[in-house]
Design an enzyme around this catalytic site. Sequence first.
Site, short mmCIF file in Angstrom:
data_model
loop_
_atom_site.label_atom_id
_atom_site.label_comp_id
_atom_site.label_asym_id
_atom_site.label_seq_id
_atom_site.Cartn_x
_atom_site.Cartn_y
_atom_site.Cartn_z
N GLY A 216 -4.04 -0.63 11.23
CA GLY A 216 -4.53 0.53 10.73
C GLY A 216 -3.54 1.11 9.92
N SER A 217 -3.93 2.48 10.01
CA SER A 217 -3.21 3.42 9.06
C SER A 217 -1.83 3.37 9.09
CB SER A 217 -3.49 4.91 9.28
OG SER A 217 -4.95 4.91 9.10
N THR A 218 -1.09 2.82 10.23
CA THR A 218 0.48 2.69 10.26
C THR A 218 1.00 1.99 9.13
OG1 THR A 218 0.29 0.82 11.86
CG2 THR A 218 0.64 3.19 12.59
N PHE A 219 0.00 0.92 8.60
CA PHE A 219 0.53 0.17 7.59
C PHE A 219 0.68 0.72 6.10
CE2 PHE A 219 -0.23 -3.23 4.14
CZ PHE A 219 0.53 -4.24 5.09
N LYS A 220 0.13 1.95 6.27
CA LYS A 220 0.19 2.79 5.06
C LYS A 220 1.73 3.09 4.61
CE LYS A 220 -4.26 4.81 5.18
NZ LYS A 220 -5.12 6.02 5.86
#
Lengths: 475, 464
Positions: A216-220
């Site tokens: 999810g957004s942690t990959f940002k």
Amino acid sequence: MNGPIRKVTVFVALMMAALLLNLTQISVVQTEALNAEQRNRRIMDAEFAQPRGAILVGNQPIAQSVPRSGRFPFVRTYPDGELWSTVTGWYSYDYARSGLEASYTEEMAGTSSEQSVERVIDLLSGRRTQGANISTTLNARAQAAAVRALGNQRGAAVAMNYETGEILALVSTPTYDPNRLATVDLDAERAAWAELIDAEDEPLKNRATREVYPPGSTFKLITAAAALEDGLVPSSELDAPASLRLPNSSRSMGNSTNCGGETVTLEQALKTSCNTAFGSLAISLGPDKLQAMAEAFGFNSEPTIDIGAAESRFPTELDLAQTALSAIGQYDVAASPLQMLQVAAAIANDGVLMRPHLVNTVTSEDLTVLSAQGPERLGSPISASSAELLQQMMVATVEDGTGRPARVDGLVVGGKTGTAQTAPDRPPYAWFVGYAEDPKVAIVAFVEDADVARDDISGGRVAAPIFTAILEALR
Amino acid sequence: MSAAVQPAVSDEVIVYKKRRTVELVLLLFAQTFGLAGWIITSLNLYGTLPEGLVPAAALWYGLGIATHLVVRFRLPYADPVILPAVFLLNGLGLAMISRIDQIPEPPANDAATQLLWTALGLSLFAAVVFVLRDHRRLQRYPYLMFIAGLVLLLLPLVPVIGVTSGGAQIWIRVFGLSFQPAEVAKILLAIAFAAYLYEKREVLALAGRRVLGIDLPRPRDLGPIAVMWLTALVVMVYQNDLGTSLLFFGLFTVMIYVATERPAWPILAGISFVGAALAAWRFTNHVPRRVNAWLDPFSDYDRNLQIISAQFGYAWGGLFGRGWGLGRPGLTPLAKSDMIAAALGEEIGVLGLMGVILVYALLIARGFKTALTSPDGFGKLLATGLSFAFALQVFAIIGGVTRLLPLTGLTTPFMSQGGSSLVANWIIIAILMIISHRGRMPQAATAAPREAGAVDDATQVIAR
């Protein structure tokens, strides 16, 4: 008739030679694999008849062999089994072993190549071979805090000193009692195995290292790192439409949070976890840079930690639509909690990734150090200046962005939330990765079934308290 | 025709050394291996010498010396290495059976039974030596022996007395005694083949058509090989025993090849055997299962437990073995009989098992040497056949246990538990030593017939 008899003799000689060659082949080629076979009762019985080395946290054993009488003279015992089950793994007669019991089995059984001299001495002096003890880098308070904070949820948490790579806590919940599988009452052992393997919440899974999930957004964080390495700065402006049309695709990407405008800065995009800003950023960066950055952090390669771990995946040969989705941790991206911890740790350590490890020394019975693992540099996925800019953005995310639930009074904390959905009818995964400046620790918290709405703030609300609980325990 | 050739009278007389004292020394040395295995087992397991050591040792060496005396007085010219090699193998087999006896609680006593069978085998050895005296007397009744051999071979297929054990139907049980008739059939058929082929060899060597540079036999001469092929097929399909089938077909093939000196026979036989084996693989259930157990045993752990456990035993034993009494041969089913080579490999190591194979090779080599030196064609054929039968048997069973070949139900000669096989093999040794004695006797006394072919090329019947 003598001619044919001689020929038959040569034929027979070849048959005998084939037997001898085959035996040579068995002893040279096959022996090792046969002795490593898990169902080999000879090996299992011999191991169970020997004292196995202990696993130590500080001076306290978390796994040790206790003498008894009967068919097996020793039984493996875990004094605080539920607390350490993810680390120790199990050691069982019928179901092999896992965790450190698997990855350091040779050392603890006394059969590793480093111990060959000792084995000869033991053989000559008639002593029973005693396996080596292994000392871990773990911190009992952090481990206990992580287990308590995760509670009954299915999830995982890992904490690591980012300067040295020492793992301080490693938890997958629900935990289980490895004593039940190590018992020498084999009927009880089989019953326990049947119960644990069929349990609905799958306690035998190691969700911290051996399972991969959409990050999810942690990959940002990785997308932002690729952008900074490509020359952008935190104040660079990005397009952030309410809905981003994906190139050559009928689909479009929406936002789950308020980005704060149609164009936002990179820092603002990370703080608000703005999907469309990262989507358009990824389309301009292209798939290759994103893939290279993910691989620099450890995706698509064998994990280096000294416990069984699964490889995290970043898909290859992406088109632009897939690239945009991958940039926000969706599509086919899958990461273990340990992998996301490595991302936060490398950023916090000024761009240098240290090798994560659980064991620092392997010590023989007479306290000789057989092998030691100190800090080891794995690589540097980003430059120190990019790392510093990312640190600032992560701190800002916790100060007044989606990461607010992770604030801790008196500490400088940076982090990133994540909420990943896979199927519409399935609860989302909640993530939080972050670090603190003092103590120098990076932490990942992950919950598999977060019973909350599908936006980033919600994910942060579930996972961030686990992060802060571990951090408080390490203060 | 050889019958028409007059014995050549030669001035030179070859006198072989008798070497009986060498035999005695070798024999006592060879017997020590089995006895030592027994003693070391007891020391390793219980820390004491075995009970009844002195009487047992006296009995064991007594058997050896008695056998030696029989040979010394009745077969003074026999090869001096055959007897020690056989005693070495027999002793190791006894020691290993006695070691495996110690595993169950209370210990079994199969080794004593096996020792009794050994004594019976040695008595029959002596009886054959005394009664037979000259192997050429066996030449007289080829057809009777052939029929008796075939009946014995197929006896386990008779409903009431046939017994299925370990998937193969190669046993019979009469009055509570079980017996492997193929072991005796082996002797009868070898004698029958030798007599028949020696008589008919010129006819069988007549060439038919020439295909791909090979002279094929005339179609009308294919009768006997067809009968053997069918028998082998019946054994393979209905008795479910590839080993026995391979043994008899191989025996026949080698003997017809040696008799006729035509390579076409083994080539034809090889092709038809491979064809039959492929058909069996294609159309039966048990053959593919055996092949699977051979090529990929780990695909079905429970069914292939025996062969897998044998492999684990080799790995556990390593190069030098765990030592007598210190391995886990009891984990392998049938460790005393089919799998005795696995038990040996585990406890005396891969090197020890290689030593055993070399002793077999030595024994077989001496058998072939006997065939080469024998002055009469019947003796040559018989010695070749019997030696080759040993070779095939050792190859098939040790190859099966070490996964070189699919596992078959053949016995490990002189070693595996079982009376019929032990007794039959001792009779074979008696016949071999008689042939050897006749072959090594001073030549003028035996008046050897000269080979045909050397006489008169003009009267040769062999035609193309």
